[in-house]
Write an enzyme that holds these catalytic residues in place. Sequence first.
Site, short mmCIF file in Angstrom:
data_model
loop_
_atom_site.label_atom_id
_atom_site.label_comp_id
_atom_site.label_asym_id
_atom_site.label_seq_id
_atom_site.Cartn_x
_atom_site.Cartn_y
_atom_site.Cartn_z
N HIS A 48 7.01 0.42 10.54
CA HIS A 48 6.30 0.97 9.39
C HIS A 48 5.58 -0.11 8.56
O HIS A 48 4.35 -0.04 8.42
CB HIS A 48 7.26 1.81 8.53
N HIS A 72 6.92 -4.91 1.93
CA HIS A 72 6.90 -3.95 0.82
C HIS A 72 8.17 -3.10 0.67
O HIS A 72 8.47 -2.63 -0.41
CB HIS A 72 5.65 -3.07 0.87
N GLU A 76 13.57 -2.71 -1.73
CA GLU A 76 14.10 -1.38 -1.97
C GLU A 76 15.12 -0.96 -0.89
O GLU A 76 16.13 -0.35 -1.20
CB GLU A 76 12.94 -0.37 -2.02
N ASP A 77 14.85 -1.30 0.34
CA ASP A 77 15.65 -0.73 1.43
C ASP A 77 16.56 -1.70 2.17
O ASP A 77 17.27 -1.29 3.08
CB ASP A 77 14.71 -0.08 2.47
N ASP A 139 0.63 2.48 2.56
CA ASP A 139 2.01 2.93 2.80
C ASP A 139 2.03 4.45 2.91
O ASP A 139 2.58 5.03 3.84
CB ASP A 139 2.87 2.42 1.63
N ASP A 260 -25.00 24.01 5.83
CA ASP A 260 -25.11 22.56 6.00
C ASP A 260 -23.76 21.90 6.26
O ASP A 260 -23.22 21.21 5.41
CB ASP A 260 -25.81 21.89 4.82
MN MN Z 1 6.94 2.04 2.84
#
Ligand code: MN
Length: 726
Positions: A48, A72, A76-77, A139, A260
């Site tokens: 990712h 990134h 957080e993870d 992201d 159009d």
């Molecule tokens: Mn992410």
Amino acid sequence: MIRQYELVNLLKSYSKNIDEDALNRAYVYAMKMHGSQIRASGDPYFSHPLEVAAILTEMKLDEASIITALLHDTVEDTDATLDDIGRLFGEEIKKLVDGVTKLNRIELQNKQNKQAENFRKLILAISEDIRVLLVKLADRLHNMRTLHHINKPEKQRRIAMETLEIYVPLAERIGVSKFKEELEDLSFKFLNMEARESIKKRLEFLRNEGEKVVASIIDELARQMKSAKIKAEITGREKTPYSIWKKMQRKNVSFEQLSDIMAFRIIVDDISTCYHVLGIIHGLYPTVPGRFKDYISIPKPNGYRSLHTTVIGPDNHRIEVQIRTQEMHEEAELGVAAHWAYKQETNAKGGKQYRWLRELMDIMEQASHPEEFLQHTKLELFQEQVYCFTPAGDLIELPKGATTVDFAYAVHSKIGDTCVGAKVNGRIVPLNTKLKNGDQVEIRTSKKQTPSPNWERFVVTGKAHSRIRRFIRQQQQEQYASLGKAMLQKICKQEDVSFNEKKFTPILKQFKTQDIDKLYIGLGSGHINAREVFKAAFPDKAAENAKNIRELKEQDFQKTKDENISNKKGKKGKKVPMPIKGLIPGMALHYARCCHPLPGDKIVGIVTTGKGVTIHTIDCESLESFADTPERWIDVAWDSGQDTPETHIGRLDITLANEPGSLGTLSTVIGSKDGNITNLKIINRQIDFWDILVDVYVRDSKHLDEIIKTLRATPEITAVRRTKGR
Ligand code: MN
């Protein structure tokens, strides 16, 4: 999955002087940290951040953005901390990763999709650096591309909705139509699969049938350009299913009526050629009225530039034509990011860089400090506001510097009026705490609470100010009125006249008041003299009254004081002391700074013009100056039955041995007696002794006396006395 060297090569292809080592380290670090984590697709999690980085290389973003993309999700993870990132990759990367991490956390807080506009502003305000936002958009784009792996239709819809309402407008706002169109199409897929499919099918049918038409229109346009000796690149393209669907909704027409659906782009070398081409097109084909737009003279707010027109083209086909330069084309695709790429190429030549900065500033509707933009492309558009969450996830917009009380009033006037405490992000904070972007604020209220005059000192919003002021004014009026009435009652009793409101009605005009309440308010606030009102209402008593005043003046000062001391036994029971009940300090009542009266002290009130009543201790020296105006003296008494005891300031004059730790002993002793030191001033410093003034919050004079007694029993303290003034 992109390999390490492929990513480096991608970046090298458009950027010189890259720090290959840093890029490699970020790649390895992110891979290591995410370890065996798995995505919903079954892919390793690391795929990712890597894909996000790859998306950003397509936009030719700088090295720092690419490294940020790789890292990134680490804070957080994974076990990585922000400090780790700073230590390993430097301050710039740390700030960027911090920004993206904050956005992720905010995203989790926002449970509902309502107030999308505020949420977009919050994201802009938190991003600060445009690269943070670009990483976040990439992201989101990758998460949308892989959304079909999540097997919960509800969750898919929620994320798609959020993308459509929040990220699509953000991408549009900064002009990145490349992101905007794909995000929009992916959202459409999850929100209205049927509509998208049927439009796509229809487009396919038209494409097969009209293949020749498109080619022939391009040929025809190309021939025209050639004969006018114009170098042009011509492309034809379908509009996206979502934009077609939106048009169908907006104009309430069926797909068949949408003529159009094809747009043709003519890309030329310079701006004057754009207008030249427009002239040629308009000369060859009939134009459709109302469809010509000059976004070159007046660019769209996001900086988009192009000429748009719709004509009845070759073979009577209605077509839209967009005319632009190559540069405009790149800007339209990449928006702010295109500017970023330009900046990289032309760093040496300041001119162009400055131009794009100017444009970016226009985009962001921000006109000040161009210098700052040279260093950090800050998104300062919404820096003047803070956005905070209610516990329910609603966003409240406030001006910068706003406090929890402003927040309470912004939620509801009643919540503001009755707020007693606040929690910010789960922690109890003082009411005057200034709020930051993304704070979650919980207000505690109590039915007993009313707005405090103290709040006026720190609130910043007009709503809070006006509500508090209105409440204070109303309270003041009520208190002045009851004060004024009591004053008249007192005079009547002193003069042996029975009090009756009706006696005062005929003289209202004389004192320029409309009704009896206004008269009371005038009396209570000190604007109207009580003796004069009495004189006017009872003229026959006037002579006697005058005599009284003269006598009073002749009496010595002590007598005046005695007359007004409530605690002394009054003669003939004439004394009616006014309890300081419900008189909120700071409104109709003030404690004199000269003597700091404490509950338990003998006190007297002096009516002060426009301020209500000032409470002095009866032995206060400043009372001497009121000896001539006995009508201003009012009899007051402490209200013993108050349910919420206030704290008052008691002032102590202390002589202290000058030895190590003596000051500490002093504060310990006061603290042990439940006194709170609020101010401390050294008056005199000698070799052996210090003279200091200490202000202590106490409940009443008894409390202060206890503190004094304990202090006197302390060896380091030579002398203690309660003092007034200074
Ligand atoms: Mn992410």
